[in-house]
Design a protein around this motif. Structure first.
Motif, PDB file in Angstrom:
ATOM      1  N   GLU A  69      -3.181   4.818 -11.257  1.00 52.91           N
ATOM      2  CA  GLU A  69      -3.748   4.445 -12.561  1.00 52.91           C
ATOM      3  C   GLU A  69      -3.809   2.929 -12.724  1.00 52.91           C
ATOM      4  O   GLU A  69      -4.808   2.397 -13.208  1.00 52.91           O
ATOM      5  CB  GLU A  69      -2.919   5.054 -13.696  1.00 52.91           C
ATOM      6  N   LEU A  70      -2.747   2.246 -12.331  1.00 55.01           N
ATOM      7  CA  LEU A  70      -2.752   0.782 -12.409  1.00 55.01           C
ATOM      8  C   LEU A  70      -3.830   0.192 -11.510  1.00 55.01           C
ATOM      9  O   LEU A  70      -4.576  -0.695 -11.920  1.00 55.01           O
ATOM     10  CB  LEU A  70      -1.383   0.212 -12.019  1.00 55.01           C
ATOM     11  N   GLY A  71      -3.914   0.682 -10.299  1.00 57.35           N
ATOM     12  CA  GLY A  71      -4.919   0.182  -9.366  1.00 57.35           C
ATOM     13  C   GLY A  71      -6.332   0.437  -9.845  1.00 57.35           C
ATOM     14  O   GLY A  71      -7.200  -0.433  -9.744  1.00 57.35           O
ATOM     15  N   HIS A  72      -6.580   1.614 -10.399  1.00 55.16           N
ATOM     16  CA  HIS A  72      -7.916   1.942 -10.898  1.00 55.16           C
ATOM     17  C   HIS A  72      -8.298   1.037 -12.072  1.00 55.16           C
ATOM     18  O   HIS A  72      -9.425   0.560 -12.151  1.00 55.16           O
ATOM     19  CB  HIS A  72      -7.974   3.410 -11.319  1.00 55.16           C
ATOM     20  N   ALA A  73      -7.354   0.795 -12.973  1.00 56.09           N
ATOM     21  CA  ALA A  73      -7.630  -0.056 -14.131  1.00 56.09           C
ATOM     22  C   ALA A  73      -7.935  -1.487 -13.727  1.00 56.09           C
ATOM     23  O   ALA A  73      -8.672  -2.191 -14.416  1.00 56.09           O
ATOM     24  CB  ALA A  73      -6.439  -0.035 -15.092  1.00 56.09           C
ATOM     25  N   GLY A  75      -9.244  -2.344 -10.720  1.00 57.08           N
ATOM     26  CA  GLY A  75     -10.307  -2.398  -9.728  1.00 57.08           C
ATOM     27  C   GLY A  75      -9.806  -2.642  -8.318  1.00 57.08           C
ATOM     28  O   GLY A  75     -10.476  -3.258  -7.506  1.00 57.08           O
ATOM     29  N   LYS A  76      -8.611  -2.146  -8.025  1.00 61.82           N
ATOM     30  CA  LYS A  76      -8.008  -2.334  -6.707  1.00 61.82           C
ATOM     31  C   LYS A  76      -7.465  -1.001  -6.219  1.00 61.82           C
ATOM     32  O   LYS A  76      -7.635   0.016  -6.875  1.00 61.82           O
ATOM     33  CB  LYS A  76      -6.892  -3.368  -6.785  1.00 61.82           C
ATOM     34  N   GLY A  77      -6.778  -1.009  -5.087  1.00 65.01           N
ATOM     35  CA  GLY A  77      -6.111   0.186  -4.584  1.00 65.01           C
ATOM     36  C   GLY A  77      -4.842   0.435  -5.385  1.00 65.01           C
ATOM     37  O   GLY A  77      -4.648  -0.125  -6.463  1.00 65.01           O
ATOM     38  N   ASP A  78      -3.961   1.260  -4.851  1.00 66.94           N
ATOM     39  CA  ASP A  78      -2.701   1.533  -5.535  1.00 66.94           C
ATOM     40  C   ASP A  78      -1.887   0.252  -5.696  1.00 66.94           C
ATOM     41  O   ASP A  78      -1.715  -0.507  -4.747  1.00 66.94           O
ATOM     42  CB  ASP A  78      -1.878   2.543  -4.743  1.00 66.94           C
ATOM     43  N   ILE A  79      -1.384   0.032  -6.905  1.00 68.75           N
ATOM     44  CA  ILE A  79      -0.584  -1.155  -7.211  1.00 68.75           C
ATOM     45  C   ILE A  79       0.719  -0.697  -7.855  1.00 68.75           C
ATOM     46  O   ILE A  79       0.699   0.022  -8.851  1.00 68.75           O
ATOM     47  CB  ILE A  79      -1.330  -2.109  -8.165  1.00 68.75           C
ATOM     48  N   ALA A  80       1.847  -1.112  -7.286  1.00 67.15           N
ATOM     49  CA  ALA A  80       3.152  -0.695  -7.794  1.00 67.15           C
ATOM     50  C   ALA A  80       3.725  -1.668  -8.818  1.00 67.15           C
ATOM     51  O   ALA A  80       4.459  -1.263  -9.711  1.00 67.15           O
ATOM     52  CB  ALA A  80       4.134  -0.529  -6.644  1.00 67.15           C
ATOM     53  N   VAL A  81       3.393  -2.960  -8.705  1.00 70.47           N
ATOM     54  CA  VAL A  81       3.985  -3.977  -9.581  1.00 70.47           C
ATOM     55  C   VAL A  81       2.908  -4.934 -10.072  1.00 70.47           C
ATOM     56  O   VAL A  81       2.106  -5.430  -9.286  1.00 70.47           O
ATOM     57  CB  VAL A  81       5.066  -4.786  -8.827  1.00 70.47           C
ATOM     58  N   VAL A  82       2.922  -5.180 -11.391  1.00 71.14           N
ATOM     59  CA  VAL A  82       1.987  -6.117 -12.010  1.00 71.14           C
ATOM     60  C   VAL A  82       2.787  -7.060 -12.898  1.00 71.14           C
ATOM     61  O   VAL A  82       3.649  -6.619 -13.658  1.00 71.14           O
ATOM     62  CB  VAL A  82       0.933  -5.373 -12.867  1.00 71.14           C
ATOM     63  N   GLY A  83       2.494  -8.350 -12.807  1.00 70.38           N
ATOM     64  CA  GLY A  83       3.136  -9.338 -13.663  1.00 70.38           C
ATOM     65  C   GLY A  83       2.125  -9.943 -14.616  1.00 70.38           C
ATOM     66  O   GLY A  83       1.057 -10.373 -14.194  1.00 70.38           O
ATOM     67  N   ILE A  84       2.448  -9.951 -15.910  1.00 68.41           N
ATOM     68  CA  ILE A  84       1.564 -10.518 -16.924  1.00 68.41           C
ATOM     69  C   ILE A  84       2.001 -11.953 -17.182  1.00 68.41           C
ATOM     70  O   ILE A  84       3.142 -12.202 -17.566  1.00 68.41           O
ATOM     71  CB  ILE A  84       1.605  -9.701 -18.227  1.00 68.41           C
TER      72      ILE A  84
END
Length: 102
Positions: A69-73, A75-84
């Motif tokens: 879900e994170l990756g789709h939102a 526009g990338k593949g699977d993403i486990a960690v995102v920093g804002i």
């Protein structure tokens, strides 16, 4: 509520206000990351590493959405960690996470 947060993350990505994966570990010591989002299905090793780093640098962390879900939102593949990196966006996402039942 989940779609709203994912939409905000997509906008932040297009604005250059996000870092992904291992890149957050370089931004944490510089106090550039205001909120770390960890995927709910992240591996145990990734979860431990992120929790250790965020507790050491006193950064906020939230568990939200799956890697797909994170990756789709974003526009990338699977993403486990995102920093804002944007403080106002981080506050908005924290508020939505607290108020919404996700």
């Amino acid at each position: 509520m989940k779609d709203r947060i994912l939409g905000l993350l997509g906008l932040a990505n297009r604005g250059g206000n996000l870092v992904f994966g291992e890149s957050i570990f370089y931004s944490l010591p510089k106090n550039k990351v205001h909120l770390v989002i960890l995927a709910t299905d992240a591996s145990a090793n990734t979860t431990k590493k992120v929790m250790d780093k965020t507790s050491y640098y006193l950064a906020s962390v939230a568990s939200f959405a799956t890697k797909a879900e994170l990756g789709h939102a974003l526009g990338k593949g699977d993403i486990a960690v995102v920093g804002i990196m944007d403080a106002n966006l981080a506050i908005k996402v924290k508020t939505l996470l607290k108020d919404g039942d996700i």
